[in-house]
Design an enzyme around this catalytic site. Sequence first.
Site, PDB file in Angstrom:
ATOM      1  N   CYS A   1      30.947  26.033  51.469  1.00  0.00           N
ATOM      2  CA  CYS A   1      31.302  27.210  52.246  1.00  0.00           C
ATOM      3  C   CYS A   1      30.382  28.380  51.901  1.00  0.00           C
ATOM      4  O   CYS A   1      29.247  28.188  51.456  1.00  0.00           O
ATOM      5  CB  CYS A   1      32.780  27.572  52.070  1.00  0.00           C
TER       6      CYS A   1
ATOM      7  N   ASP B   1      39.393  31.786  48.129  1.00  0.00           N
ATOM      8  CA  ASP B   1      40.173  32.625  49.029  1.00  0.00           C
ATOM      9  C   ASP B   1      41.459  33.073  48.343  1.00  0.00           C
ATOM     10  O   ASP B   1      41.997  34.126  48.667  1.00  0.00           O
ATOM     11  CB  ASP B   1      40.483  31.877  50.312  1.00  0.00           C
TER      12      ASP B   1
END
Length: 322
Positions: free
Chosen positions: A127, A196
Amino acid sequence: MILMTALTETAEKIKNMEIRGAGKIARSAAEAMKEEALSIKTKDIKEFNRRMEDAYNILYSTRPTAVSLPNALRAVMRYKADTVEDAKTAIAANADAFISGSENAVKKIGEIGAHRIKDGDTIMTHCNSSAAFAIFETAYRQGKDINVIATETRPRQQGYVTVDFLQKSGIPTTLILDSAVRYTMKKVDLVIVGADAVTVNGSLVNKVGTSQVALAANEARVGFVCAAETYKFSPRTLFGEMVEIEERDPTEVLCNELRAKWPNLKISNPAFDITPHKYIDMIITEIGAISPEMAYWVIKDKLGWELEEAAEASMRGCDDEN
């Protein structure tokens, strides 16, 4: 409905992933809250507070998994004022402090994390993470000969953003398919990913596919490191709440034309997954490199001001259900 053009534009960009990465999402939300506060014309403090609550709710609803977003919003909204002008001043100061603190945290993580990288290392990442990138960039600027292997990170190809950053910095980079992680792991010395959210037991919530990278690293005995600012730690998990995993639009996976061709086909598009703490060797934060088991301490001591709010929110949720 109250029209908030600048704020709703930011909300749409976060929701549609034009603004990506938990840290950037948090900083963008804080800036949007500041701009919204300064744009409100009313002199009535009750009306002002209501408008700011509306703004909070609009941004809060955009990405349910990224804990950095509600933490940023709560930081900005921690004000007490009797007048609108005092409230605006406090909100602006809170937003500026959060943004500055976030940027400094990323820089510090880069400095701390670079110590974990050796000359000649090949590092895999998944990511796009500003904190992970800061580590790569710092190590490279220190003169270390490093190579970074980046996954495509389907279906939104956040890996392309990572590759763009790395290439602009001159860092040797290889782009691979997500499905090539296990095959490629034999060439890897270290895995570094962002976050996250980090739960109270030190488990990692990150872009879907992260847990598979961690499993492949564990099998190959390759160290797995998470880079996370402390505001990505989730206080509410201390009270038993689960981090909500966002399910995104099926069209990100399959175009409408093919969906029409297979009308009975079901598509699941989770944006995140959970990597158990047992697969994480270290979490690098701006306050130091810690073991996953220290997540409780970070939440309790570093984020102590949020615990009271988290407890109140949890109790409100219980009251609503009863």
